[in-house]
Design a protein around this motif. Structure first.
Motif, short mmCIF file in Angstrom:
data_model
loop_
_atom_site.label_atom_id
_atom_site.label_comp_id
_atom_site.label_asym_id
_atom_site.label_seq_id
_atom_site.Cartn_x
_atom_site.Cartn_y
_atom_site.Cartn_z
N TRP A 1 0.86 -1.18 0.00
CA TRP A 1 0.00 0.00 0.00
C TRP A 1 0.90 1.24 0.00
O TRP A 1 1.79 1.38 0.85
CB TRP A 1 -0.90 0.03 1.24
CG TRP A 1 -2.08 -0.88 1.18
CD1 TRP A 1 -2.21 -2.11 1.75
CD2 TRP A 1 -3.33 -0.61 0.53
NE1 TRP A 1 -3.45 -2.63 1.50
CE2 TRP A 1 -4.16 -1.74 0.75
CE3 TRP A 1 -3.83 0.46 -0.21
CZ2 TRP A 1 -5.47 -1.82 0.26
CZ3 TRP A 1 -5.13 0.38 -0.70
CH2 TRP A 1 -5.92 -0.76 -0.47
N TYR A 2 0.65 2.12 -0.97
CA TYR A 2 1.36 3.39 -1.08
C TYR A 2 0.35 4.52 -1.00
O TYR A 2 -0.82 4.38 -1.35
CB TYR A 2 2.09 3.51 -2.42
CG TYR A 2 3.37 2.73 -2.54
CD1 TYR A 2 3.37 1.40 -2.95
CD2 TYR A 2 4.60 3.32 -2.27
CE1 TYR A 2 4.56 0.69 -3.07
CE2 TYR A 2 5.80 2.62 -2.39
CZ TYR A 2 5.76 1.31 -2.80
OH TYR A 2 6.94 0.61 -2.92
N ARG A 3 0.84 5.68 -0.57
CA ARG A 3 0.04 6.90 -0.57
C ARG A 3 0.80 7.94 -1.41
O ARG A 3 2.02 8.10 -1.26
CB ARG A 3 -0.15 7.41 0.86
CG ARG A 3 -0.88 8.72 0.96
CD ARG A 3 -1.22 9.06 2.40
NE ARG A 3 -0.05 9.40 3.21
CZ ARG A 3 -0.14 9.80 4.47
NH1 ARG A 3 -1.33 9.92 5.06
NH2 ARG A 3 0.96 10.10 5.16
N LEU B 1 3.33 2.66 2.77
CA LEU B 1 2.66 2.58 4.07
C LEU B 1 2.92 1.25 4.75
O LEU B 1 3.32 1.19 5.92
CB LEU B 1 1.16 2.79 3.90
CG LEU B 1 0.73 4.11 3.27
CD1 LEU B 1 -0.79 4.15 3.11
CD2 LEU B 1 1.20 5.29 4.10
N LEU C 1 -7.30 -1.29 3.59
CA LEU C 1 -6.63 -0.22 4.33
C LEU C 1 -7.73 0.63 4.94
O LEU C 1 -8.59 1.14 4.23
CB LEU C 1 -5.76 0.61 3.40
CG LEU C 1 -5.03 1.80 4.02
CD1 LEU C 1 -3.95 1.33 5.00
CD2 LEU C 1 -4.38 2.68 2.94
N ASP D 1 -5.43 13.40 5.49
CA ASP D 1 -5.35 12.06 4.90
C ASP D 1 -5.73 12.09 3.42
O ASP D 1 -5.62 11.06 2.73
CB ASP D 1 -6.30 11.10 5.63
CG ASP D 1 -5.98 10.98 7.11
OD1 ASP D 1 -6.92 10.74 7.90
OD2 ASP D 1 -4.80 11.15 7.48
N TYR E 1 -4.43 6.70 -2.82
CA TYR E 1 -3.88 5.50 -2.20
C TYR E 1 -3.78 4.40 -3.26
O TYR E 1 -4.76 4.07 -3.92
CB TYR E 1 -4.76 5.05 -1.04
CG TYR E 1 -4.69 6.01 0.13
CD1 TYR E 1 -5.46 7.18 0.13
CD2 TYR E 1 -3.84 5.79 1.20
CE1 TYR E 1 -5.37 8.09 1.17
CE2 TYR E 1 -3.76 6.69 2.25
CZ TYR E 1 -4.52 7.84 2.22
OH TYR E 1 -4.45 8.73 3.26
N CYS F 1 -2.57 0.47 -4.31
CA CYS F 1 -2.22 -0.89 -3.96
C CYS F 1 -1.39 -1.46 -5.11
O CYS F 1 -1.66 -1.16 -6.28
CB CYS F 1 -3.50 -1.70 -3.75
SG CYS F 1 -3.23 -3.45 -3.43
#
Lengths: 111, 115
Positions: B34-36, B46, B77, B86, B90, B92
């Motif tokens: 998982w990246y943001r 993440l 997530l 936030d 996001y 995946c």
């Protein structure tokens, strides 16, 4: 932070010209990878170069790696309007199963 | 192959609400990430899983974030409670071999806006 840096942040060239993007990183690596991202889309893998390799080609792409300088470059030859995108380098961190991405270069190819 | 599938593609919510993002990796891939992505911080890792087990969650910003992978074909997530900071895209991604030798395949992302 392990995050690397890319240079330039933005690049605008004419169709047919070559585009060169540079990447510097901080950690020891297993490999270095380049990805492309079109606006509003996910990242797409372009090419992977291992830490014991110095140069790699794929179609119009040429990647070099200098581990002594912790740097890499991506060359796109004979650019096309469809190459307009953001390009990211990513470090395959040695000893960890993860990729750390740079901030990217926004490439614009003008027709 | 359908690729990595993420849902929802867009989510707009109010501060304090719970947000759940979902990911279906490519069949046969044993690593999931998982990246943001934000303009200010770029792409941040993440958390990542190997064979459904969380390996490194050091990138999870705080306790409001949690991730699960109950089986090889599904991950979530969760952000509870959500805050305006936030807001991000996001992503995946999954990998067959792990990034030591292989590449990541990314989904199209979930764009989250917290008002």
């Amino acid at each position: 932070s392990q995050q690397g840096e890319e240079d330039p942040q933005a690049l605008s060239i004419q169709e047919g010209e070559n585009a060169t993007m540079n990447c510097s990183y901080k950690t020891s690596i297993n490999n270095l990878q380049w990805y492309r991202q079109n606006s509003g889309r996910g990242l797409v893998h372009l090419i992977l170069i291992r830490s014991n390799e110095r140069e790699k080609h794929s179609g119009r792409l040429r990647v070099t790696l200098d581990t002594s300088k912790k740097s890499s470059s991506l060359l796109i030859t004979a650019s096309r309007a469809a190459d307009t995108a953001s390009y990211f380098c990513a470090q395959g961190v040695q000893g960890a199963q993860k990729l750390v991405f740079g901030q990217g270069t926004r490439l614009t190819i003008n027709p | 192959d359908a690729g990595v599938i993420q849902s929802p593609r867009h989510e707009v919510t109010e501060m304090g609400q719970e947000v759940t993002l979902r990911c279906k990796p490519i069949s046969g891939h044993n690593s999931l990430f998982w990246y943001r992505q934000t303009m200010m911080r770029g792409l941040e890792l993440l958390i990542y899983f190997n064979n459904n087990v969380p390996i490194d969650d050091s990138g999870m910003p705080e306790d409001r974030f949690s991730a699960k992978m109950p089986n090889a074909s599904f991950s979530t997530l969760k952000i509870q409670p959500s805050e305006p900071r936030d807001s991000a895209v996001y992503f995946c991604a999954s990998s067959r071999q792990g990034v030591t030798t292989g590449e990541l395949f990314f989904g199209e992302g979930s764009r989250l806006t917290v008002l």
